[in-house]
Scaffold this motif. Structure first.
Motif, PDB file in Angstrom:
ATOM      1  N   VAL A 142     -10.857  28.871   3.618  1.00 15.87           N
ATOM      2  CA  VAL A 142     -12.031  28.582   1.995  1.00 15.87           C
ATOM      3  C   VAL A 142     -11.400  27.769   1.411  1.00 15.87           C
ATOM      4  O   VAL A 142     -13.086  27.687   0.460  1.00 15.87           O
ATOM      5  CB  VAL A 142     -11.506  30.113   1.509  1.00 15.87           C
ATOM      6  CG1 VAL A 142     -11.768  30.651   0.198  1.00 15.87           C
ATOM      7  CG2 VAL A 142     -11.503  31.807   2.015  1.00 15.87           C
ATOM      8  N   GLY A 143     -11.095  27.324   0.888  1.00 14.02           N
ATOM      9  CA  GLY A 143     -10.767  26.243   0.328  1.00 14.02           C
ATOM     10  C   GLY A 143     -11.608  24.888   1.395  1.00 14.02           C
ATOM     11  O   GLY A 143     -12.066  24.250   0.466  1.00 14.02           O
ATOM     12  N   LEU A 144     -11.158  24.791   1.997  1.00 20.34           N
ATOM     13  CA  LEU A 144     -12.484  23.648   3.712  1.00 20.34           C
ATOM     14  C   LEU A 144     -13.734  24.167   3.164  1.00 20.34           C
ATOM     15  O   LEU A 144     -14.897  23.043   2.879  1.00 20.34           O
ATOM     16  CB  LEU A 144     -11.823  23.909   4.956  1.00 20.34           C
ATOM     17  CG  LEU A 144     -10.674  23.278   4.598  1.00 20.34           C
ATOM     18  CD1 LEU A 144     -10.114  23.475   6.285  1.00 20.34           C
ATOM     19  CD2 LEU A 144     -10.373  21.711   4.586  1.00 20.34           C
ATOM     20  N   VAL A 145     -14.102  25.236   3.179  1.00 23.01           N
ATOM     21  CA  VAL A 145     -15.386  25.409   3.327  1.00 23.01           C
ATOM     22  C   VAL A 145     -15.584  25.512   1.762  1.00 23.01           C
ATOM     23  O   VAL A 145     -17.275  24.891   1.066  1.00 23.01           O
ATOM     24  CB  VAL A 145     -15.817  27.526   3.330  1.00 23.01           C
ATOM     25  CG1 VAL A 145     -17.038  27.485   2.008  1.00 23.01           C
ATOM     26  CG2 VAL A 145     -15.506  27.989   4.456  1.00 23.01           C
ATOM     27  N   VAL A 146     -14.745  26.307   0.408  1.00 24.19           N
ATOM     28  CA  VAL A 146     -15.167  25.250  -0.743  1.00 24.19           C
ATOM     29  C   VAL A 146     -15.674  23.872  -1.036  1.00 24.19           C
ATOM     30  O   VAL A 146     -16.504  22.997  -1.804  1.00 24.19           O
ATOM     31  CB  VAL A 146     -14.465  25.330  -1.385  1.00 24.19           C
ATOM     32  CG1 VAL A 146     -14.822  25.042  -3.102  1.00 24.19           C
ATOM     33  CG2 VAL A 146     -14.718  27.241  -1.737  1.00 24.19           C
ATOM     34  N   VAL A 147     -14.915  23.140  -0.442  1.00 22.11           N
ATOM     35  CA  VAL A 147     -14.970  21.794  -0.118  1.00 22.11           C
ATOM     36  C   VAL A 147     -15.813  20.936   0.699  1.00 22.11           C
ATOM     37  O   VAL A 147     -16.943  19.937   0.028  1.00 22.11           O
ATOM     38  CB  VAL A 147     -13.053  20.650   0.232  1.00 22.11           C
ATOM     39  CG1 VAL A 147     -13.862  19.151   0.580  1.00 22.11           C
ATOM     40  CG2 VAL A 147     -12.577  21.330  -0.363  1.00 22.11           C
ATOM     41  N   ALA A 148     -16.592  22.306   1.548  1.00 23.69           N
ATOM     42  CA  ALA A 148     -18.123  21.328   2.366  1.00 23.69           C
ATOM     43  C   ALA A 148     -19.115  22.121   1.554  1.00 23.69           C
ATOM     44  O   ALA A 148     -20.352  21.321   1.605  1.00 23.69           O
ATOM     45  CB  ALA A 148     -17.864  22.240   3.423  1.00 23.69           C
ATOM     46  N   PHE A 149     -19.074  22.975   0.663  1.00 25.20           N
ATOM     47  CA  PHE A 149     -20.215  22.601  -0.474  1.00 25.20           C
ATOM     48  C   PHE A 149     -19.933  21.803  -1.502  1.00 25.20           C
ATOM     49  O   PHE A 149     -20.264  22.955  -2.758  1.00 25.20           O
ATOM     50  CB  PHE A 149     -19.928  24.145  -1.121  1.00 25.20           C
ATOM     51  CG  PHE A 149     -20.620  25.681   0.161  1.00 25.20           C
ATOM     52  CD1 PHE A 149     -22.033  24.905   0.709  1.00 25.20           C
ATOM     53  CD2 PHE A 149     -19.893  26.170   0.945  1.00 25.20           C
ATOM     54  CE1 PHE A 149     -22.893  25.933   1.570  1.00 25.20           C
ATOM     55  CE2 PHE A 149     -20.303  26.659   1.858  1.00 25.20           C
ATOM     56  CZ  PHE A 149     -21.631  26.449   2.782  1.00 25.20           C
ATOM     57  N   ASP A 150     -19.278  21.301  -1.764  1.00 28.29           N
ATOM     58  CA  ASP A 150     -19.305  19.806  -2.916  1.00 28.29           C
ATOM     59  C   ASP A 150     -18.966  20.513  -3.883  1.00 28.29           C
ATOM     60  O   ASP A 150     -18.865  19.569  -5.055  1.00 28.29           O
ATOM     61  CB  ASP A 150     -21.386  19.656  -2.964  1.00 28.29           C
ATOM     62  CG  ASP A 150     -21.550  18.389  -2.350  1.00 28.29           C
ATOM     63  OD1 ASP A 150     -20.149  17.599  -0.924  1.00 28.29           O
ATOM     64  OD2 ASP A 150     -22.849  18.189  -2.103  1.00 28.29           O
ATOM     65  N   HIS A 151     -17.833  20.878  -3.759  1.00 26.28           N
ATOM     66  CA  HIS A 151     -16.586  21.454  -5.103  1.00 26.28           C
ATOM     67  C   HIS A 151     -15.397  21.072  -4.606  1.00 26.28           C
ATOM     68  O   HIS A 151     -14.733  22.112  -4.127  1.00 26.28           O
ATOM     69  CB  HIS A 151     -16.905  22.778  -5.334  1.00 26.28           C
ATOM     70  CG  HIS A 151     -18.305  23.740  -5.963  1.00 26.28           C
ATOM     71  ND1 HIS A 151     -18.482  22.938  -6.715  1.00 26.28           N
ATOM     72  CD2 HIS A 151     -19.185  23.840  -4.478  1.00 26.28           C
ATOM     73  CE1 HIS A 151     -19.440  23.367  -7.244  1.00 26.28           C
ATOM     74  NE2 HIS A 151     -20.162  24.257  -5.913  1.00 26.28           N
ATOM     75  N   TRP A 152     -14.359  19.513  -4.070  1.00 29.70           N
ATOM     76  CA  TRP A 152     -13.309  19.602  -3.493  1.00 29.70           C
ATOM     77  C   TRP A 152     -12.916  19.885  -4.078  1.00 29.70           C
ATOM     78  O   TRP A 152     -11.479  20.204  -3.932  1.00 29.70           O
ATOM     79  CB  TRP A 152     -13.931  18.085  -3.464  1.00 29.70           C
ATOM     80  CG  TRP A 152     -14.121  17.266  -3.739  1.00 29.70           C
ATOM     81  CD1 TRP A 152     -14.806  16.404  -5.229  1.00 29.70           C
ATOM     82  CD2 TRP A 152     -12.709  16.248  -5.342  1.00 29.70           C
ATOM     83  NE1 TRP A 152     -14.693  15.611  -6.729  1.00 29.70           N
ATOM     84  CE2 TRP A 152     -13.386  15.780  -6.074  1.00 29.70           C
ATOM     85  CE3 TRP A 152     -11.487  16.758  -4.705  1.00 29.70           C
ATOM     86  CZ2 TRP A 152     -12.209  15.197  -6.843  1.00 29.70           C
ATOM     87  CZ3 TRP A 152     -10.021  15.294  -5.743  1.00 29.70           C
ATOM     88  CH2 TRP A 152     -11.542  14.788  -6.573  1.00 29.70           C
ATOM     89  N   ARG A 153     -13.091  19.578  -5.949  1.00 32.28           N
ATOM     90  CA  ARG A 153     -11.613  20.205  -6.622  1.00 32.28           C
ATOM     91  C   ARG A 153     -10.959  20.753  -6.638  1.00 32.28           C
ATOM     92  O   ARG A 153     -10.026  21.205  -6.300  1.00 32.28           O
ATOM     93  CB  ARG A 153     -12.398  19.553  -8.516  1.00 32.28           C
ATOM     94  CG  ARG A 153     -10.894  19.667  -8.506  1.00 32.28           C
ATOM     95  CD  ARG A 153     -11.298  18.515 -10.224  1.00 32.28           C
ATOM     96  NE  ARG A 153     -11.822  17.768 -10.351  1.00 32.28           N
ATOM     97  CZ  ARG A 153     -11.513  16.573 -10.747  1.00 32.28           C
ATOM     98  NH1 ARG A 153     -10.122  16.717 -11.142  1.00 32.28           N
ATOM     99  NH2 ARG A 153     -11.665  15.555 -10.838  1.00 32.28           N
ATOM    100  N   LYS A 154     -12.048  22.008  -6.748  1.00 39.86           N
ATOM    101  CA  LYS A 154     -12.062  23.465  -6.452  1.00 39.86           C
ATOM    102  C   LYS A 154     -11.339  24.102  -4.982  1.00 39.86           C
ATOM    103  O   LYS A 154     -10.831  24.629  -4.980  1.00 39.86           O
ATOM    104  CB  LYS A 154     -12.627  24.276  -6.734  1.00 39.86           C
ATOM    105  CG  LYS A 154     -13.202  24.213  -8.494  1.00 39.86           C
ATOM    106  CD  LYS A 154     -14.371  25.502  -8.118  1.00 39.86           C
ATOM    107  CE  LYS A 154     -14.971  25.234 -10.458  1.00 39.86           C
ATOM    108  NZ  LYS A 154     -16.843  26.337 -10.323  1.00 39.86           N
ATOM    109  N   GLY A 155     -11.827  23.901  -3.900  1.00 45.24           N
ATOM    110  CA  GLY A 155     -11.524  23.583  -2.412  1.00 45.24           C
ATOM    111  C   GLY A 155     -10.041  23.081  -2.711  1.00 45.24           C
ATOM    112  O   GLY A 155      -8.856  24.082  -1.784  1.00 45.24           O
ATOM    113  N   VAL A 156      -9.321  21.999  -2.932  1.00 47.31           N
ATOM    114  CA  VAL A 156      -8.342  21.865  -2.282  1.00 47.31           C
ATOM    115  C   VAL A 156      -7.197  22.403  -3.582  1.00 47.31           C
ATOM    116  O   VAL A 156      -6.181  22.090  -3.576  1.00 47.31           O
ATOM    117  CB  VAL A 156      -7.833  19.939  -2.849  1.00 47.31           C
ATOM    118  CG1 VAL A 156      -6.746  19.440  -2.992  1.00 47.31           C
ATOM    119  CG2 VAL A 156      -9.137  19.079  -2.095  1.00 47.31           C
TER     120      VAL A 156
END
Length: 99
Positions: free
Chosen positions: A31-45
């Motif tokens: 889920v974190g990687l998907v969030v990073v893929a949608f240009d929300h890297w801070r939330k994803g990490v």
């Protein structure tokens, strides 16, 4: 007459159940990687860091027969490494200033 244990009756199912803690952690990382893929890297990490801290908590609380492949080393070493890594990732990403 008592039934034999689950690992004797259905070994595949018993193996899958034993790996559920690891699966939960991997789903959170995914889920974190998907969030990073949608240009929300801070939330994803941050999600990935929280997943590591959750893995530390699972490793601390679950018995060895239930923790599956989250048990790699001794319990104290696993818990400390997972918790410190998760906390470090989360703190580092939150201290990076916004552009």
């Amino acid at each position: 007459m008592s039934q034999p244990p689950l690992y004797v009756r259905r070994p595949f199912l018993a193996g899958v159940i034993r790996q559920l803690p690891l699966l939960a952690v991997l789903v959170m990382v995914g889920v974190g990687l998907v969030v990073v893929a949608f240009d929300h890297w801070r939330k994803g990490v941050v999600i990935m860091g929280v997943a590591l801290m959750g893995a530390a908590l699972l490793r601390l609380l679950l018995p060895v027969r239930r923790v599956g492949f989250l048990a790699v080393r001794s319990r104290p070493v696993d818990v400390v490494l997972l918790a410190v890594t998760g906390l470090a990732v989360t703190v580092i990403v939150l201290t990076i200033p916004f552009p």
